[in-house]
Design a protein around this motif. Structure first.
Motif, short mmCIF file in Angstrom:
data_model
loop_
_atom_site.label_atom_id
_atom_site.label_comp_id
_atom_site.label_asym_id
_atom_site.label_seq_id
_atom_site.Cartn_x
_atom_site.Cartn_y
_atom_site.Cartn_z
N VAL A 1 -1.51 -0.59 -3.77
CA VAL A 1 -0.64 -0.41 -4.93
C VAL A 1 -0.53 -1.72 -5.71
O VAL A 1 -0.73 -1.76 -6.92
CB VAL A 1 0.75 0.08 -4.51
N ASP B 1 4.50 9.18 -7.16
CA ASP B 1 4.69 7.92 -6.46
C ASP B 1 5.19 8.14 -5.03
O ASP B 1 5.30 7.20 -4.25
CB ASP B 1 5.70 7.04 -7.20
N TYR C 1 5.32 3.66 1.91
CA TYR C 1 4.89 2.37 1.37
C TYR C 1 4.81 1.38 2.53
O TYR C 1 5.78 1.17 3.26
CB TYR C 1 5.84 1.90 0.28
N ALA D 1 -2.58 -1.30 -9.11
CA ALA D 1 -3.25 -0.02 -9.34
C ALA D 1 -2.99 0.49 -10.75
O ALA D 1 -1.88 0.33 -11.29
CB ALA D 1 -2.76 1.00 -8.31
N GLU E 1 -3.66 3.39 0.16
CA GLU E 1 -4.30 2.85 -1.05
C GLU E 1 -3.50 1.65 -1.53
O GLU E 1 -2.27 1.64 -1.45
CB GLU E 1 -4.37 3.92 -2.15
N VAL F 1 0.15 2.58 -11.56
CA VAL F 1 1.49 2.01 -11.56
C VAL F 1 1.64 0.85 -12.54
O VAL F 1 2.72 0.25 -12.64
CB VAL F 1 1.93 1.56 -10.15
N TYR G 1 0.84 -1.19 0.00
CA TYR G 1 0.00 0.00 0.00
C TYR G 1 0.88 1.24 0.00
O TYR G 1 2.05 1.19 0.39
CB TYR G 1 -0.89 0.02 1.24
N ARG G 2 0.28 2.35 -0.38
CA ARG G 2 0.96 3.65 -0.33
C ARG G 2 0.06 4.63 0.43
O ARG G 2 -1.15 4.70 0.18
CB ARG G 2 1.25 4.19 -1.73
#
Length: 109
Positions: A48, A83, A87, A55, A46, A58, A37-38
């Motif tokens: 990733v 980005d 993370y 996602a 969210e 990306v 996730y980020r």
């Protein structure tokens, strides 16, 4: 007790690459249960990348790599300033939902 540890973050220029690692220090959380996730300031994390989802933002640039039963990497290529974030590795299983502390990724333009 620390059970999931992320590493590999740092400062990189746009267009560069980083490899993040999520290491499990318990027999409970295996790499098959992990996802990345980020989180950015003031927002919820969210998703990733996981084994079943990546996602849109990306796609074609990021990929997960299972190193072994206790480590999952996130290969990030062609990084963009958007980005940037913390993370986080998450492990979810029957009765378990555990987050690591996160690793900071900063992409400069």
């Amino acid at each position: 007790q620390v059970q999931l540890v992320e590493s590999g973050g740092g400062l990189v220029q746009a267009g560069g690459s980083l490899t993040l690692s999520c290491q499990s220090f318990t027999n409970v959380y295996t790499s098959n249960m992990m996802s990345w996730y980020r989180q950015t300031a003031g927002k919820q994390p969210e998703l990733v990348a996981s084994f079943s989802h990546i996602a849109d933002s990306v796609k074609g640039r990021f990929a997960i790599q299972k190193v072994n039963d206790k480590m999952l990497n996130l290969q990030m290529n062609n990084l963009k300033p958007e980005d940037t974030g913390v993370y986080l590795c998450r492990a979810v299983g029957a009765g378990y939902d555990y987050w690591g502390q996160g690793t900071q990724v900063t992409v400069s333009s």
